[in-house]
Design an enzyme around this catalytic site. Structure first.
Site: not given
Ligand code: HH2
Length: 264
Positions: A211, A245
């Site tokens: 992040k 995660r």
């Molecule tokens: N972070 C992201 C997405 N979903 N869900 C939970 N429970 N906690 C988190 O910290 C979280 C989440 C963001 O990360 P990522 O899926 O890699 O990116 P994007 O939202 O751009 O797909």
């Protein structure tokens, strides 16, 4: 001995996720990636078809379903535990139908409250995450009286709402939402005082993987944040995180194993 945390491997079937957008947009590539993360030691695979990065454009329900359904179906059929990262009721419903067992709702039932009823009916797990604002607006001017107290009060209220809808409390996990409507200092404070959220009595999910707060500390680009991901994951573990995660499952798993061996 400290309990072993669960690793939730991230399977993004999106063109625009902040760290791996476009890499696994094809269902076969996403399925392959999910299998690889499971082989590396992921306990649970979190499949998502819509990016929640700051400023991300929304995606239609039809498109989101088309992205995630074949991936959830194949990974669940393999016998992997699958969560669906969505805030849309029809997507959650379809994914549970394909074999997912947990809904990961980053809006904590605020976008579509009926996701709570769905989880109650199906006996599914539910992740409730804190976010200030919406993905479009959340990084504009995040502000709190005390970020940890405010996040704890929010999660406590959302937990009550979910339970009042019939979701079994033992199936609910809570997440402070690192990077969702938070400044660098808010993110660091939440990680520093994560243990205070244990008072809520539910497992804590923490997502620091790759992040932008890591880049704000050391100037690193998104593809170069493994060290920061590992450091923050180990510290979250020491503060009582139950589920991490993660994109880089093999590396984080090794770091956690060694940390647990020392902390024992
Ligand atoms: N972070 C992201 C997405 N979903 N869900 C939970 N429970 N906690 C988190 O910290 C979280 C989440 C963001 O990360 P990522 O899926 O890699 O990116 P994007 O939202 O751009 O797909």
């Amino acid at each position: 001995m400290k309990p072993k945390p669960k690793l939730m491997g991230v399977v993004n079937v999106t063109p625009d996720s902040f760290s791996d957008g476009g890499l696994y947009l094809d269902a076969d590539a996403a399925i392959e990636h999910g299998r690889e993360l499971a082989a590396q030691g992921a306990d649970l695979l979190d499949v998502g078809g819509e990016s929640t990065r700051p400023g991300a454009a929304g995606v239609s329900e039809k498109e989101e379903r088309a992205r995630v359904e074949p991936v959830v179906s194949a990974l669940a059929a393999d016998g992997h535990a699958v969560s669906i990262d969505t805030s849309k009721l029809p997507v959650a419903e379809a994914a549970l139908g394909e074999g997912a067992s947990i809904v990961n709702d980053v809006t904590a039932l605020r976008a579509e409250p009926d996701i709570g009823c769905l989880c109650a009916e199906r006996g599914a797990g539910l992740v409730l995450m804190h976010m200030q604002g919406t993905p479009r607006t959340m990084q504009k001017a995040p502000a709190y009286d005390d970020v940890v107290d405010d996040v704890r009060a929010f999660l406590s209220e959302r937990l009550e709402v979910a339970v009042s809808m019939g979701v079994e409390e033992r199936k609910i996990w809570l997440d402070p939402g690192i990077g969702f409507g938070k400044t660098l200092e808010h993110n660091l404070e939440l990680l520093r005082r994560l243990g205070e959220l244990r008072e809520l009595g539910r497992p804590l999910v923490v997502g620091t993987s790759r992040k932008s707060f890591i880049g704000k500390v050391d100037g690193s680009e998104v593809g170069d944040r493994l060290g920061g991901t590992i450091a923050s994951s180990v510290l979250a573990l020491a503060e009582g995180a139950d589920v991490l995660r993660i994109h880089d499952v093999a590396e984080v798993r090794q770091a956690l194993k060694v940390s647990l061996a020392v902390l024992e």
